[in-house]
Scaffold this motif. Structure first.
Motif, PDB file in Angstrom:
ATOM      1  N   GLU A 219       0.946  -1.412  -0.147  1.00 11.56           N
ATOM      2  CA  GLU A 219       0.016  -0.032  -0.091  1.00 11.56           C
ATOM      3  C   GLU A 219       1.063   1.441  -0.004  1.00 11.56           C
ATOM      4  O   GLU A 219       0.887   2.056  -0.982  1.00 11.56           O
ATOM      5  CB  GLU A 219      -1.209   0.000   1.189  1.00 11.56           C
ATOM      6  N   PRO A 220       2.016   1.429   0.669  1.00  9.19           N
ATOM      7  CA  PRO A 220       2.882   2.890   0.962  1.00  9.19           C
ATOM      8  C   PRO A 220       3.335   2.291  -0.547  1.00  9.19           C
ATOM      9  O   PRO A 220       3.587   3.578  -1.211  1.00  9.19           O
ATOM     10  CB  PRO A 220       3.720   2.679   1.991  1.00  9.19           C
ATOM     11  N   ALA A 221       4.164   1.388  -1.173  1.00 11.33           N
ATOM     12  CA  ALA A 221       4.688   1.251  -2.151  1.00 11.33           C
ATOM     13  C   ALA A 221       3.893   2.484  -3.517  1.00 11.33           C
ATOM     14  O   ALA A 221       4.233   2.513  -4.597  1.00 11.33           O
ATOM     15  CB  ALA A 221       4.621  -0.190  -2.488  1.00 11.33           C
ATOM     16  N   LYS A 222       2.502   1.730  -3.600  1.00 11.49           N
ATOM     17  CA  LYS A 222       1.392   2.158  -4.292  1.00 11.49           C
ATOM     18  C   LYS A 222       1.478   3.421  -4.912  1.00 11.49           C
ATOM     19  O   LYS A 222       1.646   4.354  -5.448  1.00 11.49           O
ATOM     20  CB  LYS A 222      -0.009   1.497  -3.713  1.00 11.49           C
ATOM     21  N   ILE A 223       1.512   4.410  -3.226  1.00  6.42           N
ATOM     22  CA  ILE A 223       1.058   6.071  -3.024  1.00  6.42           C
ATOM     23  C   ILE A 223       2.759   6.371  -4.293  1.00  6.42           C
ATOM     24  O   ILE A 223       2.316   7.513  -3.866  1.00  6.42           O
ATOM     25  CB  ILE A 223       1.182   5.827  -1.757  1.00  6.42           C
ATOM     26  N   LEU A 224       3.958   5.905  -3.944  1.00  9.12           N
ATOM     27  CA  LEU A 224       5.229   6.221  -4.363  1.00  9.12           C
ATOM     28  C   LEU A 224       5.395   5.688  -4.562  1.00  9.12           C
ATOM     29  O   LEU A 224       6.291   5.851  -5.505  1.00  9.12           O
ATOM     30  CB  LEU A 224       6.150   5.749  -2.843  1.00  9.12           C
ATOM     31  N   ALA A 308      -3.151   4.882   7.017  1.00  6.71           N
ATOM     32  CA  ALA A 308      -3.972   3.561   7.475  1.00  6.71           C
ATOM     33  C   ALA A 308      -4.910   3.180   7.291  1.00  6.71           C
ATOM     34  O   ALA A 308      -5.082   1.599   7.232  1.00  6.71           O
ATOM     35  CB  ALA A 308      -3.532   4.171   9.221  1.00  6.71           C
ATOM     36  N   ALA A 309      -6.262   4.079   6.555  1.00  5.31           N
ATOM     37  CA  ALA A 309      -7.195   3.178   5.715  1.00  5.31           C
ATOM     38  C   ALA A 309      -6.826   2.251   4.892  1.00  5.31           C
ATOM     39  O   ALA A 309      -7.200   1.422   4.804  1.00  5.31           O
ATOM     40  CB  ALA A 309      -8.309   4.497   5.147  1.00  5.31           C
ATOM     41  N   THR A 310      -5.920   2.595   4.345  1.00  7.32           N
ATOM     42  CA  THR A 310      -5.252   1.611   2.917  1.00  7.32           C
ATOM     43  C   THR A 310      -4.999   0.887   3.357  1.00  7.32           C
ATOM     44  O   THR A 310      -4.934  -0.601   2.722  1.00  7.32           O
ATOM     45  CB  THR A 310      -5.504   3.038   1.732  1.00  7.32           C
ATOM     46  N   LEU A 311      -4.293   1.222   4.249  1.00  6.63           N
ATOM     47  CA  LEU A 311      -3.313  -0.366   4.688  1.00  6.63           C
ATOM     48  C   LEU A 311      -4.473  -0.841   5.262  1.00  6.63           C
ATOM     49  O   LEU A 311      -4.062  -2.450   4.831  1.00  6.63           O
ATOM     50  CB  LEU A 311      -2.469   0.395   5.438  1.00  6.63           C
ATOM     51  N   LEU A 312      -5.170  -0.998   6.263  1.00 11.60           N
ATOM     52  CA  LEU A 312      -6.094  -1.544   6.946  1.00 11.60           C
ATOM     53  C   LEU A 312      -6.684  -2.263   5.900  1.00 11.60           C
ATOM     54  O   LEU A 312      -7.438  -3.376   6.184  1.00 11.60           O
ATOM     55  CB  LEU A 312      -6.459  -0.634   7.999  1.00 11.60           C
ATOM     56  N   GLY A 313      -7.405  -1.479   4.941  1.00 13.47           N
ATOM     57  CA  GLY A 313      -7.882  -1.791   4.168  1.00 13.47           C
ATOM     58  C   GLY A 313      -7.980  -3.036   3.674  1.00 13.47           C
ATOM     59  O   GLY A 313      -9.120  -4.507   2.829  1.00 13.47           O
ATOM     60  N   GLY A 314      -6.221  -2.606   2.631  1.00 16.16           N
ATOM     61  CA  GLY A 314      -5.510  -4.405   1.541  1.00 16.16           C
ATOM     62  C   GLY A 314      -5.367  -5.171   2.724  1.00 16.16           C
ATOM     63  O   GLY A 314      -5.442  -6.459   1.629  1.00 16.16           O
ATOM     64  N   MET A 315      -5.593  -4.980   4.062  1.00 14.58           N
ATOM     65  CA  MET A 315      -5.365  -6.353   5.126  1.00 14.58           C
ATOM     66  C   MET A 315      -6.031  -7.220   5.056  1.00 14.58           C
ATOM     67  O   MET A 315      -5.958  -8.457   4.902  1.00 14.58           O
ATOM     68  CB  MET A 315      -4.156  -6.132   6.474  1.00 14.58           C
ATOM     69  N   ALA A 316      -7.192  -6.270   5.604  1.00 15.56           N
ATOM     70  CA  ALA A 316      -8.037  -6.593   5.604  1.00 15.56           C
ATOM     71  C   ALA A 316      -8.780  -7.557   4.331  1.00 15.56           C
ATOM     72  O   ALA A 316      -9.725  -9.282   4.350  1.00 15.56           O
ATOM     73  CB  ALA A 316      -9.574  -5.648   6.169  1.00 15.56           C
TER      74      ALA A 316
END
Length: 690
Positions: A219-224, A308-316
């Protein structure tokens, strides 16, 4: 891009400029990998559909039980039962897909010739391993292109006439053979072991319920904009190998799930403010159905805590797919819900659907909480966040206008004038536009010309003939596009200058104080001297022997005999043939070029030339000049002067630049009409007085 050199206040000396950071290097690697895979996604989709329909557990065999027989035509296509040694599915993933990637990688380096050698080299790793060689293709394809490119440079200009084709063909064949052997015995087995190791690592994560943790990286890699390196360099090759064995892979869902981004945008629709709230509905549609995930990146950059929203959403979402053992048969690209469902395995629809729904819900809940508890008065500067996203991406975003309500923010620095061959009309148009841009004081703006086939999506503004604009948009989707039909005097050039005044801060008069960069000059004169100005006193003395060789006296006709467009092209082309500059086939290519796009420039000038594919028929750079007492009807326009062009390199661009300036000057055009000898014509077109 290197960081700018800075000045040390303590020592008073310049510190060396720092090279690109790790993030930029990974971005470049990811972009290169993506550029090899994305043009071939259609082939991946075809393979995925064949797998879904025709393997032993496929849709057709499941729906029509009468076809579920080892000797049926379905089994023949799928390669199972009595046809386990044949079919389409296995050969496609084993040979076609890696070879396409290898060819594309080589073509990126050295056009079609590099692609051919890249494909030959890739065949070595394909035959030397027992797993699909996507990683091997990504190595051998560019290596093949790089190798033949540098081999060609070794004997460039040293081959005797008549032996060019022999040397070209054998050099490509021999280098490709050697690389394929290296791939067969060396690269293939190594990549096979790496693939097996990576597959084991994925199995370990799955077996120990750790796969959701990959979202912490993805998820952070996508943003960067680092996701391409992960997705196309790791997930796609390993996932495709898993899909070949198991019929599906969860790895295709790690990055493609649209749920995390959708939940974030829905939260802005409900709890956002200002431009962020008003733009979120449109962004959500583009993201979810169009599959362009970068549309939500500026919202996260504007408020980094929303990661944090996209990270937790991705994990879910990943956790849901692990529970239901769901997966896709092939990569879903772009990451649209339509692409995801098209590639979903027949036993995974429930799991995939729940993974998208749950990822959306978790991302929405977390983002809503963060937005509601935000003490700020607004949602930040979305335009600035979009600009920051484009800066990290390294180029303009094709969807940025959807967020900011207009064209992407940022100055226009690179303009390209593109045509089919990049030889004549684009060079003339670029010359005219370049002069207008520099006269307006924008000396830091470069204006170059290229063939459409050589365009890359790195330009801010692309100018083309109106009949070529759609082709140019396919090559440069993120650029601003301007269509013209009069190369010499189009009113669109003035509109471009006005656009520069609106977008380029510090332009205008202030910019005119700085010298124009070397790249703004014609290609072969850059950094040396300016092309002589038409009509300037004493400028004839600067007309070089090279220019006179390009337009020789024998190639100048003062009274053309043609009365039709086709005859005029033939007349100009025959002069080039007579000069030994081109082969006979080049004249036919001049007619072909005219049928696709008109070469009428405006101001009574036409410059017919061959297609890009006909450059092999050019022996040397040359021009011909024909003047007509009775203008020729050029598709409704009146052509008094026809200049035939055969450009083998860039050494004709300075003369084209001068010709363009001549035809912008009514006095110079009048002098061309009244000239009594080829010597006078030659002097005028070289930039001299009578």
């Amino acid at each position: 891009m290197s960081a700018p050199t800075t000045t040390s206040q303590d020592a008073g000396t310049r510190e060396p400029a720092k090279g690109p950071g790790l993030r930029v290097r990974v971005q470049k690697l990811g972009t290169a990998l993506s550029n090899m895979v994305m043009p071939n996604i259609g082939a991946f989709i075809a393979w995925g559909l064949l797998t879904a329909l025709f393997i032993e557990t496929g849709w057709i065999t499941g729906i029509f039980s009468s076809l579920d027989k080892p000797g049926s035509w379905v089994a023949h296509i799928g390669g199972w039962g009595d046809f386990s040694d044949g079919g389409i599915v296995s050969p496609m993933i084993t040979y076609l897909l890696p070879l396409l990637i290898g060819y594309t990688g080589g073509k990126m380096i050295y056009d079609v010739r590099g692609g051919v050698v890249g494909a030959i080299a890739t065949m070595g790793v394909v035959a030397g391993a027992e797993v699909p060689m996507f990683l091997g293709a990504m190595m051998m394809g560019p290596l093949g292109g790089w190798t033949i490119k540098h081999l060609d440079k070794l004997w460039e200009g040293k081959i005797k006439p008549g032996f060019e084709m022999l040397v070209d063909n054998f050099s490509a064949g021999i280098s490709g053979m050697i690389l394929s052997i290296i791939g067969f015995f060396g690269i293939g087995p190594i990549v096979e072991h790496l693939t097996d190791w990576a597959g084991d690592a994925v199995d370990f994560l799955v077996d120990h319920d750790l796969l959701p943790l990959t979202s912490i990286l993805i998820e952070p890699a996508k943003i960067l904009f680092l996701n391409n390196a992960i997705n196309h360099g790791v997930l796609t090759p390993i996932g495709t190998n898993q899909a070949l064995e198991d019929g599906k892979s969860i790895l295709f869902l790690l990055e493609a799930n649209p749920g995390p981004g959708l939940g974030l945008l829905l939260a802005f629709m409900v709890f956002g403010k200002g431009m962020a709230k008003s733009s979120a509905p449109g962004a959500a549609l583009i993201h979810f159905f169009g599959g362009i995930h970068e549309i939500y990146f500026p919202y996260v950059l504007m408020k980094p805590k929303l990661l944090a929203a996209t990270l937790l959403g991705g994990m879910a979402g990943v956790f849901t797919n692990v529970i239901f053992n769901s997966g896709l048969r092939a990569p879903a690209a772009p990451g649209s819900i339509i692409s995801v469902y098209a590639q979903t395995a027949s036993d995974s629809y429930l799991g995939v659907t729940l993974s998208v729904v749950i990822a959306t819900a978790v991302s929405f809940a977390v983002a809503s909480l963060l937005l509601k508890t935000d003490k700020g008065d607004d949602d930040g500067d979305l335009s600035a966040a979009t600009a920051s996203m484009e800066s990290m991406k390294g180029k303009k975003s094709s969807v940025a206008a959807s967020l900011t309500g207009g064209a992407a923010a940022g100055p226009i620095k690179n303009i390209v004038f593109a045509c089919d061959a990049g030889m004549g009309s684009s060079a003339m148009g670029a010359s005219v536009l370049r002069k207008k841009v520099q006269q307006a004081g924008f000396g830091d703006v470069t204006v170059v010309n290229k063939a459409i086939s050589n365009l890359t999506d790195t330009f801010d503004l692309v100018v083309t003939h109106r009949d070529l604009t759609e082709r140019a948009k396919q090559r440069t989707p993120s650029a601003m596009h301007v269509s013209v039909d009069n190369f010499m005097g189009s009113p669109r050039y003035d509109e471009i200058v006005e656009t520069l005044k609106e977008t380029n801060s510090g332009g205008g008069q202030a910019a005119s104080e700085a010298p124009a960069p070397e790249s703004a000059a014609p290609a072969h004169t850059a950094g040396k001297h300016e092309a002589p100005k038409a009509g300037s006193a004493g400028a004839a003395a600067t007309a070089t022997a090279t220019q006179n060789d390009i337009l020789s006296l024998n190639s100048i006709v003062l009274q053309g005999t043609s009365t039709t467009l086709d005859d005029a092209i033939e007349e100009a082309g025959r002069l080039l043939v007579a000069a030994g500059a081109v082969e006979e086939s080049y004249v036919a290519a001049m007619h072909e070029r005219e049928r696709s796009v008109s070469t009428f420039m405006g101001n009574g000038l036409a410059i017919p030339h061959g297609t890009n594919e006909a450059k092999g028929a050019i022996n040397r750079t040359a021009m011909s000049f024909v003047r007509y007492d009775e203008p020729v009807d050029w598709n409704g326009k009146q052509a008094e002067f026809v200049v035939g062009i055969a450009g083998a390199g860039k050494d004709h661009l300075a003369l084209l630049n001068t010709i363009a300036q001549v035809f912008l000057n009514k006095d110079d055009v009048a002098r061309l009409r009244s000239a009594q000898s080829p010597e006078e014509i030659q002097a005028i077109l070289a930039g001299g007085d009578e």
